[in-house]
Design a protein around this motif. Structure first.
Motif, short mmCIF file in Angstrom:
data_model
loop_
_atom_site.label_atom_id
_atom_site.label_comp_id
_atom_site.label_asym_id
_atom_site.label_seq_id
_atom_site.Cartn_x
_atom_site.Cartn_y
_atom_site.Cartn_z
N ALA A 178 0.11 -5.64 -5.71
CA ALA A 178 -0.67 -4.39 -6.13
C ALA A 178 -1.39 -3.69 -6.63
O ALA A 178 -1.64 -2.90 -7.86
N LEU A 179 -0.98 -2.16 -5.65
CA LEU A 179 -1.07 -1.17 -5.46
C LEU A 179 -0.31 -0.06 -5.98
O LEU A 179 -0.70 0.70 -7.10
N VAL A 180 0.87 -1.18 -6.15
CA VAL A 180 2.27 -0.18 -6.43
C VAL A 180 2.41 -0.14 -7.93
O VAL A 180 3.84 0.00 -8.13
N GLU A 184 15.84 1.96 1.65
CA GLU A 184 16.61 3.43 1.67
C GLU A 184 16.11 4.60 2.34
O GLU A 184 15.96 5.59 1.93
N GLY A 185 14.07 4.68 2.19
CA GLY A 185 13.61 5.45 3.53
C GLY A 185 13.02 6.32 1.91
O GLY A 185 11.94 7.65 2.31
N THR A 186 13.15 5.72 0.52
CA THR A 186 12.33 6.07 0.00
C THR A 186 10.62 5.49 -0.75
O THR A 186 10.09 5.47 -1.43
N PHE A 187 10.54 4.31 0.29
CA PHE A 187 9.16 3.89 0.42
C PHE A 187 8.52 3.91 1.85
O PHE A 187 9.84 3.40 3.06
N PRO A 188 7.53 3.58 2.19
CA PRO A 188 7.21 3.51 3.41
C PRO A 188 7.53 2.15 4.05
O PRO A 188 7.71 1.28 3.13
N LYS A 189 8.42 2.45 4.95
CA LYS A 189 8.11 0.90 5.97
C LYS A 189 7.48 0.03 6.39
O LYS A 189 6.15 0.91 7.22
N GLN A 190 7.76 -0.95 6.77
CA GLN A 190 6.76 -2.35 6.85
C GLN A 190 6.50 -1.98 8.16
O GLN A 190 7.75 -1.20 9.39
N VAL A 191 5.05 -1.92 9.25
CA VAL A 191 4.75 -2.57 10.17
C VAL A 191 5.85 -3.94 10.79
O VAL A 191 4.88 -4.65 10.28
N LYS A 192 5.72 -4.35 11.77
CA LYS A 192 6.42 -5.61 12.64
C LYS A 192 4.65 -5.80 13.00
O LYS A 192 4.32 -5.13 14.19
N VAL A 202 0.98 4.29 2.62
CA VAL A 202 1.32 3.31 0.85
C VAL A 202 0.60 4.15 -0.56
O VAL A 202 1.18 4.83 -1.17
N LEU A 203 -0.79 4.77 -0.29
CA LEU A 203 -1.36 5.21 -1.00
C LEU A 203 -1.30 6.72 -1.09
O LEU A 203 -1.37 7.06 -2.23
N GLN A 204 -0.60 7.03 0.22
CA GLN A 204 0.14 8.67 -0.11
C GLN A 204 1.11 8.38 -1.08
O GLN A 204 1.58 9.37 -1.94
N GLN A 210 3.70 9.74 -6.47
CA GLN A 210 4.58 9.44 -7.60
C GLN A 210 3.74 9.57 -8.58
O GLN A 210 4.22 10.36 -9.78
N ALA A 211 2.22 10.25 -8.45
CA ALA A 211 1.51 10.56 -9.58
C ALA A 211 2.01 12.02 -10.14
O ALA A 211 1.94 12.57 -11.15
N ASP A 212 1.80 12.68 -9.35
CA ASP A 212 1.41 14.29 -9.03
C ASP A 212 3.38 14.80 -9.27
O ASP A 212 2.97 15.63 -9.84
N ALA A 213 4.27 13.90 -8.68
CA ALA A 213 5.23 14.22 -9.86
C ALA A 213 5.83 14.30 -10.82
O ALA A 213 7.14 14.76 -11.79
N ARG A 214 4.84 13.39 -11.46
CA ARG A 214 5.00 12.83 -13.21
C ARG A 214 3.67 14.03 -14.20
O ARG A 214 3.77 13.54 -14.87
#
Length: 77
Positions: A20-22, A35-43, A56-58, A63-67
């Motif tokens: 929902a967030l992304v 691939e290291g382009t998104f935060p990894k999940q925590v087990k 995730v928010l960062q 992504q918004a800043d880059a655009r």
């Protein structure tokens, strides 16, 4: 170790909230994380995983800043 007590507690979010967030789908999220382009999940245990909400928010903000659409982008200064 006392310095750690002054930080905000870590808040975990589950996959439906991440989606929902992304605005990405499950397969894309997992592929990008590997691939290291998104935060990894925590087990969390067993087969349970979650994401650190602040990471995730960062990522979303980056992504918004880059655009040029975020509050930290050069076009909004």
């Amino acid at each position: 170790m006392n310095a750690e007590n002054n930080t905000e507690p870590v808040e975990y979010i589950r996959l439906p909230v991440v989606i929902a967030l992304v605005g990405l789908k499950t397969t894309t999220i997992y592929k990008m994380a590997s691939e290291g382009t998104f935060p990894k999940q925590v087990k969390l245990g067993g087969r349970s995983v979650a994401w650190v909400k602040s990471e995730v928010l960062q990522w979303n903000q980056q992504q918004a800043d880059a655009r040029g659409h975020g509050p930290n982008s050069s076009s909004s200064k």
